[in-house]
Every structure is written in structure tokens, then in C-alpha cells.
Write a protein that holds these residues in place. Structure first.
Motif, PDB file in Angstrom:
ATOM      1  N   ASN A 103       0.747  -1.291  -0.084  1.00 12.52           N
ATOM      2  CA  ASN A 103       0.119  -0.065  -0.043  1.00 12.52           C
ATOM      3  C   ASN A 103       0.794   1.188  -0.145  1.00 12.52           C
ATOM      4  OD1 ASN A 103      -2.311   1.452   0.068  1.00 12.52           O
ATOM      5  ND2 ASN A 103      -3.084   1.036   2.126  1.00 12.52           N
ATOM      6  N   ILE A 104       1.611   1.423  -0.988  1.00 15.39           N
ATOM      7  CA  ILE A 104       2.549   2.508  -1.132  1.00 15.39           C
ATOM      8  C   ILE A 104       1.816   3.838  -2.067  1.00 15.39           C
ATOM      9  CG2 ILE A 104       4.664   3.111  -2.366  1.00 15.39           C
ATOM     10  CD1 ILE A 104       5.072   1.479   0.326  1.00 15.39           C
ATOM     11  N   SER A 105       2.134   5.073  -1.460  1.00 16.04           N
ATOM     12  CA  SER A 105       1.444   5.971  -2.189  1.00 16.04           C
ATOM     13  C   SER A 105       2.154   6.954  -3.062  1.00 16.04           C
ATOM     14  CB  SER A 105       0.832   7.080  -0.989  1.00 16.04           C
ATOM     15  OG  SER A 105       1.808   7.608  -0.068  1.00 16.04           O
ATOM     16  N   ASN A 106       3.062   6.147  -3.733  1.00 13.08           N
ATOM     17  CA  ASN A 106       4.154   6.867  -4.494  1.00 13.08           C
ATOM     18  C   ASN A 106       3.331   7.956  -5.974  1.00 13.08           C
ATOM     19  OD1 ASN A 106       3.634   4.381  -5.789  1.00 13.08           O
ATOM     20  ND2 ASN A 106       5.011   4.963  -7.102  1.00 13.08           N
ATOM     21  N   ASP A 107       4.100   8.999  -5.867  1.00 12.57           N
ATOM     22  CA  ASP A 107       3.282   9.925  -6.982  1.00 12.57           C
ATOM     23  C   ASP A 107       3.877   9.413  -8.360  1.00 12.57           C
ATOM     24  OD1 ASP A 107       1.743  11.789  -5.301  1.00 12.57           O
ATOM     25  OD2 ASP A 107       3.559  11.857  -4.639  1.00 12.57           O
ATOM     26  N   ASP A 108       4.927   8.986  -8.341  1.00  9.91           N
ATOM     27  CA  ASP A 108       5.672   8.655  -9.582  1.00  9.91           C
ATOM     28  C   ASP A 108       6.385   7.246  -9.622  1.00  9.91           C
ATOM     29  OD1 ASP A 108       6.700   8.711 -12.385  1.00  9.91           O
ATOM     30  OD2 ASP A 108       7.827  10.429 -12.232  1.00  9.91           O
ATOM     31  N   PHE A 109       6.744   6.630 -10.711  1.00  5.44           N
ATOM     32  CA  PHE A 109       7.614   5.318 -10.635  1.00  5.44           C
ATOM     33  C   PHE A 109       8.457   5.390 -11.976  1.00  5.44           C
ATOM     34  CE2 PHE A 109       8.844   1.097 -11.464  1.00  5.44           C
ATOM     35  CZ  PHE A 109       8.606   0.528 -10.321  1.00  5.44           C
ATOM     36  N   ILE A 110       9.804   5.553 -11.574  1.00  3.99           N
ATOM     37  CA  ILE A 110      10.631   5.732 -12.754  1.00  3.99           C
ATOM     38  C   ILE A 110      11.341   4.458 -13.046  1.00  3.99           C
ATOM     39  CG2 ILE A 110      12.667   6.860 -11.444  1.00  3.99           C
ATOM     40  CD1 ILE A 110      13.056   8.609 -13.759  1.00  3.99           C
ATOM     41  N   ARG A 111      11.403   4.202 -14.234  1.00  2.00           N
ATOM     42  CA  ARG A 111      12.539   2.936 -14.839  1.00  2.00           C
ATOM     43  C   ARG A 111      13.713   3.754 -15.264  1.00  2.00           C
ATOM     44  NH1 ARG A 111       8.994  -1.448 -17.901  1.00  2.00           N
ATOM     45  NH2 ARG A 111      11.264  -2.197 -17.885  1.00  2.00           N
ATOM     46  N   THR A 112      14.694   3.117 -15.380  1.00  6.48           N
ATOM     47  CA  THR A 112      15.910   3.745 -15.965  1.00  6.48           C
ATOM     48  C   THR A 112      15.895   3.670 -17.322  1.00  6.48           C
ATOM     49  OG1 THR A 112      17.386   2.095 -15.006  1.00  6.48           O
ATOM     50  CG2 THR A 112      17.581   4.060 -13.779  1.00  6.48           C
ATOM     51  N   THR A 113      15.046   2.629 -17.842  1.00  4.41           N
ATOM     52  CA  THR A 113      14.950   2.432 -19.132  1.00  4.41           C
ATOM     53  C   THR A 113      14.208   3.548 -19.738  1.00  4.41           C
ATOM     54  OG1 THR A 113      13.538   0.831 -18.571  1.00  4.41           O
ATOM     55  CG2 THR A 113      15.660   0.099 -19.360  1.00  4.41           C
ATOM     56  N   ASP A 114      13.209   4.431 -18.975  1.00  5.53           N
ATOM     57  CA  ASP A 114      12.337   5.373 -19.565  1.00  5.53           C
ATOM     58  C   ASP A 114      13.030   6.458 -20.422  1.00  5.53           C
ATOM     59  OD1 ASP A 114      10.217   4.302 -18.007  1.00  5.53           O
ATOM     60  OD2 ASP A 114      10.154   5.933 -16.832  1.00  5.53           O
ATOM     61  N   ALA A 115      12.563   6.654 -21.637  1.00  2.00           N
ATOM     62  CA  ALA A 115      13.088   7.664 -22.386  1.00  2.00           C
ATOM     63  C   ALA A 115      13.518   9.129 -21.680  1.00  2.00           C
ATOM     64  CB  ALA A 115      12.288   7.899 -23.704  1.00  2.00           C
ATOM     65  N   ARG A 116      12.565   9.360 -20.834  1.00  2.00           N
ATOM     66  CA  ARG A 116      12.845  10.686 -20.067  1.00  2.00           C
ATOM     67  C   ARG A 116      13.990  10.525 -19.198  1.00  2.00           C
ATOM     68  NH1 ARG A 116       9.080  10.524 -14.861  1.00  2.00           N
ATOM     69  NH2 ARG A 116       8.889   8.227 -14.589  1.00  2.00           N
ATOM     70  N   HIS A 117      14.410   9.467 -18.681  1.00  2.00           N
ATOM     71  CA  HIS A 117      15.640   9.242 -17.986  1.00  2.00           C
ATOM     72  C   HIS A 117      17.048   9.319 -18.868  1.00  2.00           C
ATOM     73  CE1 HIS A 117      18.267   7.977 -14.713  1.00  2.00           C
ATOM     74  NE2 HIS A 117      18.678   6.976 -15.389  1.00  2.00           N
ATOM     75  N   GLU A 118      16.862   8.243 -19.900  1.00  2.00           N
ATOM     76  CA  GLU A 118      18.105   8.242 -20.697  1.00  2.00           C
ATOM     77  C   GLU A 118      18.277   9.618 -21.117  1.00  2.00           C
ATOM     78  OE1 GLU A 118      17.637   3.486 -21.539  1.00  2.00           O
ATOM     79  OE2 GLU A 118      17.334   4.956 -23.165  1.00  2.00           O
ATOM     80  N   GLU A 119      17.267  10.542 -21.717  1.00  2.00           N
ATOM     81  CA  GLU A 119      17.700  11.660 -22.273  1.00  2.00           C
ATOM     82  C   GLU A 119      18.135  12.702 -21.294  1.00  2.00           C
ATOM     83  OE1 GLU A 119      13.996  10.880 -25.253  1.00  2.00           O
ATOM     84  OE2 GLU A 119      13.741  12.811 -23.936  1.00  2.00           O
ATOM     85  N   GLY A 120      17.799  12.700 -19.832  1.00  2.00           N
ATOM     86  CA  GLY A 120      18.173  13.534 -18.813  1.00  2.00           C
ATOM     87  C   GLY A 120      19.730  13.297 -18.497  1.00  2.00           C
ATOM     88  N   VAL A 121      20.048  11.656 -18.426  1.00  2.00           N
ATOM     89  CA  VAL A 121      21.153  11.459 -18.333  1.00  2.00           C
ATOM     90  C   VAL A 121      22.236  11.934 -19.182  1.00  2.00           C
ATOM     91  CG1 VAL A 121      22.743   9.465 -18.061  1.00  2.00           C
ATOM     92  CG2 VAL A 121      20.603   9.554 -16.771  1.00  2.00           C
ATOM     93  N   ALA A 122      22.025  11.870 -20.597  1.00  2.00           N
ATOM     94  CA  ALA A 122      22.902  12.262 -21.611  1.00  2.00           C
ATOM     95  C   ALA A 122      23.038  13.683 -21.524  1.00  2.00           C
ATOM     96  CB  ALA A 122      22.054  12.006 -22.870  1.00  2.00           C
ATOM     97  N   LYS A 123      21.991  14.639 -21.164  1.00  2.00           N
ATOM     98  CA  LYS A 123      22.219  16.105 -21.034  1.00  2.00           C
ATOM     99  C   LYS A 123      23.066  16.295 -19.874  1.00  2.00           C
ATOM    100  CE  LYS A 123      17.892  17.609 -23.001  1.00  2.00           C
ATOM    101  NZ  LYS A 123      16.725  18.125 -22.810  1.00  2.00           N
ATOM    102  N   PHE A 124      22.816  15.443 -18.821  1.00  2.00           N
ATOM    103  CA  PHE A 124      23.679  15.992 -17.764  1.00  2.00           C
ATOM    104  C   PHE A 124      25.113  15.585 -17.854  1.00  2.00           C
ATOM    105  CE2 PHE A 124      25.676  14.851 -13.545  1.00  2.00           C
ATOM    106  CZ  PHE A 124      24.938  15.686 -12.416  1.00  2.00           C
ATOM    107  N   LEU A 125      25.337  14.286 -18.646  1.00  2.00           N
ATOM    108  CA  LEU A 125      26.885  14.077 -18.615  1.00  2.00           C
ATOM    109  C   LEU A 125      27.405  14.782 -19.773  1.00  2.00           C
ATOM    110  CD1 LEU A 125      26.460  10.239 -19.350  1.00  2.00           C
ATOM    111  CD2 LEU A 125      28.398  11.175 -18.012  1.00  2.00           C
TER     112      LEU A 125
END
Ligand code: MSP
Length: 541
Positions: A103-125
């Protein structure tokens, strides 16, 4: 200049008053299914998130999965599927279902294979590379795939048994691998002094104190630059300027906390949420308290508000783990005891920040004594007496006696004390504080003997006052315990008639739970099903 209507100005102020609270769990490796150690991290973070949300803070709770790297790649290969297929399977069959199981009330669930994550990592690097924080170099060191980390000397030990004569990881007891590659390096050593200044200036940055001391001692020994890319396999995020390398899995994973709230894509959302409070197990403290703030400093982003390291669930004195075959699946507990009991037990029985041992006997004993007899019985007795003596409505309180005042004042003082404990991450202390009200109300019923008052018509007003006081106590308890045992408190809330009279339980301002006489006299109540039914154990059959 145009004058703003007063109502608008007030609304704006209200919005500004809602302090942002962004809290995260670590993201979980998908090489295996969750055990109760993972669920423990989730529940603790969930209780903190629910407490802040119910207090009106602008709360955002992030959790998710860590899917790249050698560990996942090897598991997938051993199972004859691609790493992405494996990750999809585990996320859908095991990690997302865990959210419901406890019964967890998380607002978001991110996977490191999500495009939003992969794009953000590339920008940061790319930013770190452009700003001169990354260089290419040669590297040779002993690597633990279990930890996904090059091991420092202090964590390399001699193997025993089947691994006699080999160097093994002190945590996983498995052989280390000698890796020799051309890598890209992050100039972490350049941040040593700034990190030490951070720990000094903000003593609550790393908590508890034992964790802070460990981190300071580690950084004082001297920081090396960090290898952040790999070429020997390709299951990872390509390095943007050199696609023959993939990003080191920890560098990739830590960035989830930023990419999930719009780093590099949604500046408004990022500004609203960041910085975060990170809840992590003590085994991954250094990544969060050393590498992560150094990465953020290099990128010119504020460091987190807090990094809190909790202890381990132990089995036979060792960290519970699937690889050592000591893992217990969360639903082995919730199928019998329910998710509320799971949450209550681990939060109450283990001092948050320290290691603790799980035992079925302790769980069963606390379930019976504290949840069923202590809280559940209190609720059903009070509601049953309201039904019997007042036709199932909230009685009208009369003159307040010293005993009634003591209950009212206790409700107020435990609320303030519990909130202060939550602020300092002492979840177990917050619950113990609230439980003072459970115990006091049970004592109050015993000493006031409403069943005896009911025998005498002259005592009708006193009877009403006692039951009104006890019912207000239940109302306060429902609000205070909602973050810990959401299902039982919701049932109680409906039975008290509070849903109709006061609105949704999750909307009740938690820090005002001690305010009295909130349930109007005459509020109709409803029957209450047993909150914590008796569990048939082998002994009781
Ligand atoms: N993927 C990394 C975290 C990356 S965060 C940017 C990782 N994953 S994990 O699945 O191995 O562990 C996730 C969390 O579960 C960690 O906080 C870890 O401490 C916690 N636990 C795993 N076993 C545990 C116990 N036996 N007891 C308590 N918590 C434990 O590390």
C-alpha cells in the motif's frame, strides 16, 4: 498598478506556504523479486511521505527501478532473454505489484529505461563533459558485480570454502573480477573539500549521526576520481560523445532523482520539487552522500536536503538477501496479517536508523497485543457503547473533568511530539508517542466505567462526556495513524461518521489532529467491522 483581488493574494500566499517535500526511495535492481528488506525501505519512505502530504506540504514521492548494468545483463542472459525483456517482466510481475502489496502512495515510478531518464542522463553527462569535469583514462581494479562497484581495499577479503584463495567482496562473499579498460572518469577528487565543508555546515545533511561520521571519515581519507563508463558490455546509456562506452550504472541510477522531476526537460517542475530527501539503506550511503552531491556540485545543481541511511533487516545476524537465500517475500506476511500490520510492525518494532531482526513470533505478538487488543478493541468498544447508549450518534460533551482534560491535552502533546519525531526521521518514536494516546484511552475507559454510568439516569451527561471524549480520541488517532495504517484508519473514519462530517481522512491537517471537539454532536455513526481479526496460527488451532 493593478491591485490584485484580496482572495487571489491569499491563495497565492497559501500556495507559497506549502513547503515542498520531495522524498525518494532508492531505485531497485530488477535482477530478482523483492524481499521484505526492500519493502522496508518503501514503507518507511511511504510513512514519511504520507505524513508530510497529510500535513499539507507540497509532497512528491518517487520510487522506481534500476535496470542497467552487468548484474541485470547477466541475469537476463542466464534466463535466455534480452535485458529489456527481463526488466519488463520483473517490473510488471514483481516490482509494480509490490506497491499494492504494501500500500505505497508513490506519485511517480521511474524506470532507468524510460526515455525521459535516458535523455536527462545524456544531457547531464554532456554538461559535465563540456564543463571539463570528465576526462578519458586507463583503469585496472577489482570489481564486484553484486555491488556494481570497484571495491576499496577495506572491503576486499580472502575467500573461504569454494572461493578459497580468491579475493571476495566483504558484502557479497563472492569473487571479485579484475577489470582493465579505457574509461571516462569524473573528477570527483576535486570536490573533496567542498563535500567536507558541506557535512560541516549542514550536520543534518547525512543522518543519522553514525552515518554522517562514517561518510566524513571516508572522505577525509581522500577521494579518487570515479570511473563512469564501461566498454566491455552495452547494456546501459551510451556516453553521448562516444557511443562505444555505456554509462556506469550508479552514475545512471543516481540521476533518476533529477530526471524524474524534469531535469533538462521541465524546469518549472524541477524548480518546484528539487532538492530531495533521500531515504536509503546504509549499504548504499556512500553513493548518495559522496558521489551524488559531487555530481550535483559539478553540474551546478543544489545538493539534496537530506540523505538518511536506515539499517538492515537481519536474518541470523546477516543482512537479509535473496542471493544468500534468506529473503522473505512481502506477501508471505501480508497474505496472513494484511498490509497495515506489515507497515505497523516494521515501523514500530525496529528503531529507524538501526538494524533489526524480523521474527514471526514478534510480529504475531505485536499484532495481537498492540493492533488487535490495544487499538482495534478500543475502537470497537467505544463505537459499540455509542450504539448501545446513544443510538449510534456522537454524544454531546458536558462539563469537562480533570480526566477528560488529561486526554485532550495528551492528544495535543502527542501530535506535536510525533511531528517533531517525523521531522528527525524517528518513525518508531513517532508511533510510540501516538500509542501513548491509545494506552491512555484504554485506561480512561477502564477508570471511567461508562457501563456503570449507564445504569444510572442521573449520570447521563457524564456518560455522554466520557464517550464523546473517547470518540474524539479515536478521531485524533485515525488522523495520526493514517500514514502508518491507512486501511484500518479509513474504516474507523467512516464508522465515526467523520467522512461525512469532516471530509476525506487524507485531507485532515495532521499537525492539528490534537484540536478537540471536531466531530459535531449528533454525527451519525456506522457499524465497524473488526479492524484486526484474530489470526489462526498453528498453536491456536
Ligand atoms: N539499485 C541500487 C540503488 C540505486 S539508487 C540510485 C540498489 N538496489 S537494491 O535493490 O539492491 O537495494 C535497494 C534498497 O533496498 C537499498 O536501500 C537497500 O539498502 C535496501 N535493502 C536491501 N536489502 C535490505 C535488507 N535486508 N534490509 C533493509 N534494507 C535492505 O542498491
Amino acid at each position: 498598478m493593478e491591485i490584485m483581488p484580496e482572495s487571489l493574494t491569499r491563495d497565492e500566499n497559501a500556495a507559497n506556504d506549502n513547503k515542498s517535500f520531495f522524498i525518494t526511495t532508492p531505485i531497485f535492481y530488477v535482477n530478482d523479486a523483492p524481499h521484505i528488506g526492500h519493502a522496508y525501505t518503501e514503507v518507511a519512505t511511504d510513512v514519511l511521505a504520507r505524513w508530510h502530504r497529510q500535513s499539507g506540504d507540497d509532497t512528491w514521492f518517487l520510487t522506481g527501478t534500476d535496470e542497467h548494468g552487468q548484474k541485470i545483463l547477466r541475469t537476463a542472459t542466464a534466463n535466455g532473454v534480452t535485458p529489456k525483456e527481463w526488466a519488463d517482466r520483473l517490473v510488471e510481475s514483481a516490482w509494480r505489484p509490490l506497491i499494492d502489496t504494501i500500500n505505497i502512495s508513490n506519485d511517480d515510478f521511474i524506470r532507468t529505461t524510460d526515455a525521459r531518464h535516458e535523455e536527462g542522463v545524456a544531457k547531464f553527462l554532456q554538461k559535465l563533459y563540456d564543463d571539463g569535469h570528465i576526462y578519458a583514462g586507463e583503469f585496472e581494479a577489482l570489481y564486484c558485480v553484486g555491488c556494481e562497484e570497484f571495491k576499496p581495499k577495506s572491503e576486499i577479503v580472502d575467500g573461504t570454502g569454494a572461493f578459497e584463495g580468491e579475493k571476495v567482496c566483504a558484502i557479497h562473499s563472492k569473487p571479485l573480477e579484475l577489470l582493465q579498460e579505457k574509461n571516462y572518469f569524473f573528477k570527483m577528487s576535486a570536490f573533496q573539500d567542498r563535500l567536507l565543508a558541506l557535512y560541516e555546515a549542514r550536520p543534518d545533511f547525512v543522518q543519522p549521526a553514525s552515518a554522517r561520521n562514517e561518510v566524513i571519515a571516508f572522505v577525509q581519507q581522500g577521494l579518487e576520481d570515479l570511473s563512469i563508463s564501461r566498454t566491455s558490455f552495452d547494456w546501459g546509456i551510451p556516453i553521448p560523445w562516444d557511443s562505444s562506452h555505456v554509462t556506469y550504472v550508479w552514475f545512471d541510477a543516481l540521476l533518476n532523482y533529477a530526471t524524474a522531476i524534469g531535469y533538462g526537460s521541465d524546469n518549472e517542475q524541477f524548480a518546484r520539487r528539487w532538492p530531495a530527501t533521500h531515504i536509503v539503506g546504509k549499504d548504499i550511503l556512500r553513493f548518495h552522500a559522496v558521489i551524488w552531491p559531487a555530481m550535483l556540485m559539478a553540474a551546478g545543481v543544489a545538493v539534496p536536503d537530506h540523505v538518511y541511511a536506515h539499517g538492515w533487516l537481519l536474518v541470523g545476524g546477516e543482512k537479509m538477501s535473496k542471493s544468500k537465500l534468506t529473503g522473505i517475500a512481502p506477501n508471505e506476511i501480508t497474505d496472513t496479517f494484511g498490509s497495515d500490520a506489515f507497515r505497523y510492525y516494521f515501523m514500530r518494532a525496529i528503531s529507524f536508523g538501526q538494524d533489526g531482526s524480523f521474527s514471526w513470533e514478534d510480529l504475531a505478538a505485536r499484532y495481537q497485543a498492540e493492533l488487535a487488543n490495544g487499538f482495534g478493541n478500543l475502537a470497537s468498544r467505544v463505537l459499540a457503547m455509542n450504539a448501545k447508549y446513544f443510538g449510534s450518534v456522537q454524544p454531546e460533551a458536558g462539563v469537562e473533568s480533570d480526566e477528560d482534560r488529561a486526554i485532550r491535552e495528551l492528544a495535543d502533546s502527542v501530535t506535536a511530539a510525533a511531528d517533531a519525531h517525523i521531522e528527525s526521521f524517528a518513525v518508531h518514536e513517532a508511533i510510540a508517542e501516538i500509542w501513548k494516546l491509545v494506552d491512555a484511552l484504554n485506561g480512561y475507559i477502564t477508570s471511567q466505567e461508562p457501563w456503570a454510568l449507564a445504569k444510572n439516569e442521573d449520570q447521563r451527561e457524564r456518560l455522554a462526556t466520557v464517550l464523546a471524549t473517547a470518540t474524539e480520541g479515536l478521531r485524533a488517532l485515525a488522523e495520526l495513524l493514517h500514514p502508518v495504517i491507512p486501511l484500518a484508519t479509513q474504516k474507523l473514519w467512516v464508522a465515526l461518521g467523520a467522512e461525512e462530517a469532516l471530509g476525506a481522512l487524507a485531507d485532515q491537517p495532521l499537525r492539528a489532529a490534537g484540536n478537540w471537539n471536531r466531530l459535531p454532536a449528533g454525527t451519525p455513526q456506522q457499524p465497524l467491522a473488526v479492524l484486526f481479526p484474530r489470526i489462526e496460527t498453528d498453536e491456536s488451532k
